[in-house]
Enzyme design. Structure first.
Site, PDB file in Angstrom:
ATOM      1  N   GLN A 165       6.144  33.817  32.274  1.00  0.00           N
ATOM      2  CA  GLN A 165       4.894  33.367  33.351  1.00  0.00           C
ATOM      3  C   GLN A 165       4.750  34.852  34.431  1.00  0.00           C
ATOM      4  O   GLN A 165       4.140  34.990  34.820  1.00  0.00           O
ATOM      5  CB  GLN A 165       4.242  32.010  33.858  1.00  0.00           C
ATOM      6  CG  GLN A 165       3.875  31.164  33.234  1.00  0.00           C
ATOM      7  CD  GLN A 165       2.247  31.580  32.620  1.00  0.00           C
ATOM      8  OE1 GLN A 165       1.450  32.312  33.409  1.00  0.00           O
ATOM      9  NE2 GLN A 165       2.601  30.992  31.308  1.00  0.00           N
ATOM     10  N   ASN A 215       3.833  27.264  34.808  1.00  0.00           N
ATOM     11  CA  ASN A 215       2.284  28.090  34.018  1.00  0.00           C
ATOM     12  C   ASN A 215       1.320  26.964  34.329  1.00  0.00           C
ATOM     13  O   ASN A 215       0.040  27.303  34.390  1.00  0.00           O
ATOM     14  CB  ASN A 215       2.732  27.926  32.553  1.00  0.00           C
ATOM     15  CG  ASN A 215       3.335  26.647  31.888  1.00  0.00           C
ATOM     16  OD1 ASN A 215       4.320  26.031  32.860  1.00  0.00           O
ATOM     17  ND2 ASN A 215       3.182  26.004  31.280  1.00  0.00           N
ATOM     18  N   GLY A 223       8.585  33.724  23.506  1.00  0.00           N
ATOM     19  CA  GLY A 223       8.955  33.218  24.472  1.00  0.00           C
ATOM     20  C   GLY A 223       9.796  31.361  24.410  1.00  0.00           C
ATOM     21  O   GLY A 223      10.996  31.360  24.513  1.00  0.00           O
ATOM     22  N   CYS A 273      -6.827  13.194  31.907  1.00  0.00           N
ATOM     23  CA  CYS A 273      -7.053  11.538  31.729  1.00  0.00           C
ATOM     24  C   CYS A 273      -8.055  10.710  32.017  1.00  0.00           C
ATOM     25  O   CYS A 273      -8.549   9.555  31.207  1.00  0.00           O
ATOM     26  CB  CYS A 273      -6.137  11.173  33.109  1.00  0.00           C
ATOM     27  SG  CYS A 273      -5.140  11.637  33.142  1.00  0.00           S
ATOM     28  N   SER A 287       7.410  36.860  26.758  1.00  0.00           N
ATOM     29  CA  SER A 287       6.171  37.009  25.706  1.00  0.00           C
ATOM     30  C   SER A 287       4.769  37.752  26.611  1.00  0.00           C
ATOM     31  O   SER A 287       4.655  37.319  27.087  1.00  0.00           O
ATOM     32  CB  SER A 287       5.978  35.368  25.646  1.00  0.00           C
ATOM     33  OG  SER A 287       4.999  35.084  25.039  1.00  0.00           O
ATOM     34  N   ALA A 288       5.460  38.503  25.437  1.00  0.00           N
ATOM     35  CA  ALA A 288       3.958  39.627  25.315  1.00  0.00           C
ATOM     36  C   ALA A 288       2.693  39.084  25.860  1.00  0.00           C
ATOM     37  O   ALA A 288       1.623  39.537  26.322  1.00  0.00           O
ATOM     38  CB  ALA A 288       3.892  40.840  24.262  1.00  0.00           C
TER      39      ALA A 288
HETATM   40  N1  PLP Z   1       6.998  29.131  29.107  1.00  0.00           N
HETATM   41  C1  PLP Z   1       6.291  29.262  30.355  1.00  0.00           C
HETATM   42  C2  PLP Z   1       6.428  28.821  30.999  1.00  0.00           C
HETATM   43  C3  PLP Z   1       5.304  29.236  29.197  1.00  0.00           C
HETATM   44  O1  PLP Z   1       3.669  29.705  30.389  1.00  0.00           O
HETATM   45  C4  PLP Z   1       4.444  29.448  27.607  1.00  0.00           C
HETATM   46  C5  PLP Z   1       3.229  29.710  27.536  1.00  0.00           C
HETATM   47  O2  PLP Z   1       2.758  28.815  27.325  1.00  0.00           O
HETATM   48  C6  PLP Z   1       5.645  29.343  26.902  1.00  0.00           C
HETATM   49  C7  PLP Z   1       7.140  29.860  27.221  1.00  0.00           C
HETATM   50  C8  PLP Z   1       6.167  30.076  25.335  1.00  0.00           C
HETATM   51  O3  PLP Z   1       5.918  31.162  25.565  1.00  0.00           O
HETATM   52  P1  PLP Z   1       5.109  31.881  23.687  1.00  0.00           P
HETATM   53  O4  PLP Z   1       3.564  31.470  23.687  1.00  0.00           O
HETATM   54  O5  PLP Z   1       5.076  32.780  23.530  1.00  0.00           O
HETATM   55  O6  PLP Z   1       5.648  30.483  22.790  1.00  0.00           O
END
Ligand code: PLP
Length: 374
Positions: free
Chosen positions: A179, A151, A71, A326, A199-200
């Site tokens: 997501q 996410n 992704g 934190c 993203s698989a």
């Molecule tokens: N975008 C979002 C919203 C995600 O949650 C993630 C993964 O945590 C990514 C992008 C990145 O995907 P990848 O792990 O396939 O690079």
């Protein structure tokens, strides 16, 4: 000790059927899809059938699906080519995007001197659509990049509405759907979106494979140069077994969507109900009716307990994700929660609990008991 995996927004367990399919492809279809002999043609056929399966499940055409390594790569490619090749002069995004978008947009701003605007976030973590409309009324060739499901907190963007707004203002629209793909229906004929990514490993497929949906005639240009793979849009020998895996994972996710969504929604509801009884002072970060597979909760723990919470859960075999962190000077606060919470609340423990169909109510009970014993 039963291990409890409640970190499915981070990654998911691969479905056995996907492993079976990938093993078959690795064993039998190991040819290079660019080769013209029989081995190559077999691999090419796996590749193109996988593309068709994905396109069919999203109501797109096969040529609009371009495989990438993940992704992150797909997001980087789309944003960079939009600026470099489509001559976008401004990106509108939000401060609660995944870093794959946020850091890319910031790098492009430095490199190409484009304008970068952040749409306002409401206190509940939703995108302020009125502010988006306001920003879009300011001219400039613009790309809007806003994620579908956040996410960390599970807030959901109304893709249909934002798509219409972008179209009305002649802006390109990219949405990071990492997501949500495989977890909710997406009809790409109906949505006014130019680019989305997947993203698989987020929907029970393998790591290291994703794809971009790139609307026909978008004019996007490649990030990599080399072979003619993916019609020259993404050079590099295709990971055929991974591609077969992502297609099988998506197919299964959509075939089982209703049953799995019902099961997972019930677990989320049960978790919230149980928290209300056991930790009445807890609160939800973001909207209470966020995406069905996750919830980000702020727990009413004392300072000394806050420091131990994840360690304690881990010792009990329970995996969740830190919503904010934190308590320790060495760990940075979540950039998403930092946009929404007061400094005081940021110091308290927030946990992101995210489910899959492999979870059960027993998992929730084990988590709650572990939290109670801290
Ligand atoms: N975008 C979002 C919203 C995600 O949650 C993630 C993964 O945590 C990514 C992008 C990145 O995907 P990848 O792990 O396939 O690079």
């Amino acid at each position: 000790m039963k291990k409890v995996y409640l970190d499915n927004a981070s990654t998911t367990q691969i479905r056995p059927e996907v492993i079976q399919e990938m093993t078959k492809v690795m064993t039998e279809d190991f040819g290079n899809p660019s080769s013209t002999h029989g081995f190559g043609r077999n691999a090419k056929s796996v590749l193109e059938l996988s593309r068709k399966t994905i396109a069919k499940n999203l109501n797109a055409s096969a040529q609009e699906i371009i495989f990438t390594s993940c992704g992150t790569e797909a997001n980087n490619w789309i944003l960079r080519s939009a600026v470099k090749d489509l001559k976008v002069e401004r990106i509108i995004t939000s401060k609660i995007e995944h870093h794959a978008v946020l850091y890319t947009a910031q790098a492009l701003q430095k490199e190409f001197d484009i304008q970068l605007d952040y749409v306002a976030i409401k206190p509940n973590g939703e995108i302020d659509i009125t502010d988006l409309v306001e920003l879009l009324s300011q001219g400039h060739k613009t790309l809007v990049s806003l994620m579908h499901v956040n996410n960390e907190i599970g807030t959901v963007l109304d893709l249909e509405r934002v798509g219409v707004i972008c179209k009305e203002h002649n802006a390109l629209f990219h949405s990071d759907t990492v997501q949500s793909i495989g977890k909710t229906e997406l009809d790409l004929q109906k949505l006014n979106v130019d680019f989305i990514v997947a993203s698989a490993h987020k929907f029970h497929g393998p790591k290291g494979i994703g794809f971009a949906f790139v609307r026909k005639n978008s004019g996007l240009q490649p990030l990599f140069f080399g072979g003619e793979q993916e019609k020259g849009m993404r050079a590099g020998t295709e990971a055929v077994h991974q591609i077969a895996g992502i297609a099988k994972a998506l197919e299964f996710s959509y075939a089982n969507l209703n049953a799995e969504r019902n099961h997972i929604s019930e677990l989320r509801r049960y978790l919230i109900e149980t928290l209300e009884v056991e930790f009445p002072a807890f609160s939800i970060n973001g909207v209470s009716d966020g995406f069905y597979n996750m919830v980000n909760v702020l727990l009413p723990f004392s300072d000394e307990k806050t420091a131990m919470i994840l360690f304690h859960l881990d010792m009990k075999g329970i995996a969740v994700s830190r919503g904010s962190a934190c308590q320790s000077g060495s760990i940075k606060a979540s950039h998403v929660l930092a946009e929404m919470l007061s400094m005081e609340d940021l110091k308290k423990p927030s946990l992101r609990i995210s489910f899959s169909h492999y979870n059960s109510k027993e998992d929730v009970d084990l988590l709650i008991n572990a939290l109670k014993s801290i």
